[in-house]
Design a protein around this motif. Sequence first.
Motif, PDB file in Angstrom:
ATOM      1  N   PRO A  23      36.075 -26.142  66.690  1.00 50.65           N
ATOM      2  CA  PRO A  23      35.700 -27.543  66.454  1.00 50.65           C
ATOM      3  C   PRO A  23      34.091 -27.880  66.752  1.00 50.65           C
ATOM      4  CG  PRO A  23      37.841 -27.607  67.554  1.00 50.65           C
ATOM      5  CD  PRO A  23      37.407 -26.229  67.556  1.00 50.65           C
ATOM      6  N   GLU A  24      33.798 -27.180  67.629  1.00 51.65           N
ATOM      7  CA  GLU A  24      32.445 -27.355  68.012  1.00 51.65           C
ATOM      8  C   GLU A  24      31.400 -26.605  66.920  1.00 51.65           C
ATOM      9  OE1 GLU A  24      34.411 -25.961  70.249  1.00 51.65           O
ATOM     10  OE2 GLU A  24      34.638 -27.639  71.600  1.00 51.65           O
ATOM     11  N   GLN A  25      31.942 -25.867  66.247  1.00 48.93           N
ATOM     12  CA  GLN A  25      31.410 -25.121  65.019  1.00 48.93           C
ATOM     13  C   GLN A  25      31.206 -26.007  63.498  1.00 48.93           C
ATOM     14  OE1 GLN A  25      33.053 -21.120  65.334  1.00 48.93           O
ATOM     15  NE2 GLN A  25      31.085 -20.431  66.052  1.00 48.93           N
ATOM     16  N   GLN A  26      32.559 -26.597  63.693  1.00 43.90           N
ATOM     17  CA  GLN A  26      32.622 -27.617  62.693  1.00 43.90           C
ATOM     18  C   GLN A  26      32.246 -28.854  62.527  1.00 43.90           C
ATOM     19  OE1 GLN A  26      36.770 -27.556  61.465  1.00 43.90           O
ATOM     20  NE2 GLN A  26      36.889 -25.660  60.239  1.00 43.90           N
ATOM     21  N   LEU A  27      31.741 -29.385  63.796  1.00 41.68           N
ATOM     22  CA  LEU A  27      31.197 -30.743  64.019  1.00 41.68           C
ATOM     23  C   LEU A  27      30.287 -30.631  65.281  1.00 41.68           C
ATOM     24  CD1 LEU A  27      31.964 -33.490  63.154  1.00 41.68           C
ATOM     25  CD2 LEU A  27      33.631 -33.919  64.874  1.00 41.68           C
ATOM     26  N   ARG A  43      27.485 -34.223  62.289  1.00 47.11           N
ATOM     27  CA  ARG A  43      27.363 -33.559  61.075  1.00 47.11           C
ATOM     28  C   ARG A  43      28.409 -32.582  60.945  1.00 47.11           C
ATOM     29  NH1 ARG A  43      21.567 -30.624  60.291  1.00 47.11           N
ATOM     30  NH2 ARG A  43      21.520 -32.080  58.494  1.00 47.11           N
ATOM     31  N   GLY A  44      28.968 -32.361  59.702  1.00 48.15           N
ATOM     32  CA  GLY A  44      29.920 -31.407  59.587  1.00 48.15           C
ATOM     33  C   GLY A  44      31.038 -32.121  58.942  1.00 48.15           C
ATOM     34  N   GLN A  45      32.105 -31.785  59.599  1.00 47.96           N
ATOM     35  CA  GLN A  45      33.819 -32.230  59.049  1.00 47.96           C
ATOM     36  C   GLN A  45      34.416 -32.853  60.263  1.00 47.96           C
ATOM     37  OE1 GLN A  45      35.845 -28.939  57.193  1.00 47.96           O
ATOM     38  NE2 GLN A  45      34.061 -28.898  55.594  1.00 47.96           N
ATOM     39  N   ALA A  46      34.740 -34.118  60.131  1.00 51.51           N
ATOM     40  CA  ALA A  46      35.557 -34.817  61.039  1.00 51.51           C
ATOM     41  C   ALA A  46      36.756 -35.166  60.590  1.00 51.51           C
ATOM     42  CB  ALA A  46      34.757 -36.362  61.243  1.00 51.51           C
ATOM     43  N   ALA A  48      41.278 -33.964  61.362  1.00 50.26           N
ATOM     44  CA  ALA A  48      42.398 -33.828  62.433  1.00 50.26           C
ATOM     45  C   ALA A  48      42.041 -32.826  63.471  1.00 50.26           C
ATOM     46  CB  ALA A  48      43.593 -33.574  61.867  1.00 50.26           C
ATOM     47  N   TYR A  49      41.403 -31.468  62.974  1.00 51.31           N
ATOM     48  CA  TYR A  49      41.178 -30.509  63.927  1.00 51.31           C
ATOM     49  C   TYR A  49      40.025 -30.847  64.776  1.00 51.31           C
ATOM     50  CZ  TYR A  49      39.808 -25.499  64.880  1.00 51.31           C
ATOM     51  OH  TYR A  49      39.555 -24.611  65.586  1.00 51.31           O
ATOM     52  N   THR A  50      39.029 -31.660  64.362  1.00 50.41           N
ATOM     53  CA  THR A  50      38.033 -32.018  65.132  1.00 50.41           C
ATOM     54  C   THR A  50      38.300 -33.130  65.955  1.00 50.41           C
ATOM     55  OG1 THR A  50      36.781 -32.732  63.243  1.00 50.41           O
ATOM     56  CG2 THR A  50      36.591 -30.586  63.804  1.00 50.41           C
ATOM     57  N   LEU A  51      39.022 -34.009  65.827  1.00 49.46           N
ATOM     58  CA  LEU A  51      39.397 -35.400  66.177  1.00 49.46           C
ATOM     59  C   LEU A  51      39.317 -35.201  67.720  1.00 49.46           C
ATOM     60  CD1 LEU A  51      39.789 -38.252  65.864  1.00 49.46           C
ATOM     61  CD2 LEU A  51      42.372 -37.720  65.841  1.00 49.46           C
ATOM     62  N   PRO A  52      39.712 -34.415  68.661  1.00 49.31           N
ATOM     63  CA  PRO A  52      39.763 -34.257  70.037  1.00 49.31           C
ATOM     64  C   PRO A  52      38.056 -34.393  70.609  1.00 49.31           C
ATOM     65  CG  PRO A  52      41.387 -33.070  69.445  1.00 49.31           C
ATOM     66  CD  PRO A  52      40.907 -33.318  68.285  1.00 49.31           C
ATOM     67  N   ARG A  78      25.405 -37.696  57.470  1.00 49.12           N
ATOM     68  CA  ARG A  78      25.247 -36.328  57.282  1.00 49.12           C
ATOM     69  C   ARG A  78      26.632 -35.781  57.423  1.00 49.12           C
ATOM     70  NH1 ARG A  78      19.784 -34.018  57.558  1.00 49.12           N
ATOM     71  NH2 ARG A  78      18.365 -35.871  57.679  1.00 49.12           N
ATOM     72  N   LEU A  79      27.996 -36.389  57.517  1.00 48.16           N
ATOM     73  CA  LEU A  79      29.216 -35.830  57.525  1.00 48.16           C
ATOM     74  C   LEU A  79      29.585 -35.135  56.253  1.00 48.16           C
ATOM     75  CD1 LEU A  79      31.424 -37.772  59.825  1.00 48.16           C
ATOM     76  CD2 LEU A  79      30.611 -35.528  60.285  1.00 48.16           C
ATOM     77  N   GLU A  80      29.980 -33.904  56.005  1.00 48.61           N
ATOM     78  CA  GLU A  80      30.694 -33.478  54.748  1.00 48.61           C
ATOM     79  C   GLU A  80      31.854 -34.295  54.229  1.00 48.61           C
ATOM     80  OE1 GLU A  80      30.994 -29.484  55.283  1.00 48.61           O
ATOM     81  OE2 GLU A  80      28.768 -29.185  55.715  1.00 48.61           O
ATOM     82  N   PHE A  81      32.648 -34.629  55.486  1.00 48.72           N
ATOM     83  CA  PHE A  81      33.941 -35.110  55.488  1.00 48.72           C
ATOM     84  C   PHE A  81      34.321 -36.100  56.503  1.00 48.72           C
ATOM     85  CE2 PHE A  81      38.737 -34.964  56.037  1.00 48.72           C
ATOM     86  CZ  PHE A  81      39.180 -35.584  55.112  1.00 48.72           C
ATOM     87  N   LEU A  82      34.845 -37.271  56.393  1.00 54.35           N
ATOM     88  CA  LEU A  82      35.351 -38.261  57.369  1.00 54.35           C
ATOM     89  C   LEU A  82      36.766 -38.779  57.027  1.00 54.35           C
ATOM     90  CD1 LEU A  82      34.629 -39.911  60.000  1.00 54.35           C
ATOM     91  CD2 LEU A  82      33.563 -41.506  58.402  1.00 54.35           C
TER      92      LEU A  82
END
Length: 180
Positions: A23-27, A43-46, A48-52, A78-82
């Motif tokens: 998650p730290e690499q994706q967000l 920045r990145g993808q927010a 379910a995987y990165t929610l915590p 700068r998020l790719e996905f929220l």
Amino acid sequence: MNADTNFSSFASAHATSSYTRSPEQQLLFRVRRRGEIIVLSARGQADAYTLPLWRQEVGKAVETAAAGRGALIVDTTRLEFLSLRTLAALAEDAERYRRDGVEICLVTPNPRIARLAGGDPRIVALPVCTTVVGALTSLQLHRQTERRPARPQPYRTPQITREDPETQHDRLLRESAWRN
């Protein structure tokens, strides 16, 4: 045949890379201070995987904001996905933190997300702005109106009415006019 091999190797490499990333690499997050207001940029993808991780970083930023004036801007430009779930979690957390005195504002230039936030009953109470400058201005104005005491009523001159034409004042005026 070569095209199939390239496609399958690309698909497997892409699938492997997205599942092996933490998650730290994706967000990624960056915390900045704008005067007394904290800005948390993601920045990145927010999802379910990165929610915590998302909730953890928002919580840390809220702690920093609570030490100041109690305002946090979550910048998602700068998020790719929220995901909707992440957005709902932010709104839920914002409501809880607002009761503790910390105001949270979401920044997104994406009109779809803004429309979604305005239409979903879980998210409708979350303030949404399109720029960080707009959010800063909104929070500062909100703070000024909170601290400003109730505005006094404008001064109105008393209305003078004549009670009786033969008041003592009228008699004195008439007597002074006769003498002159």
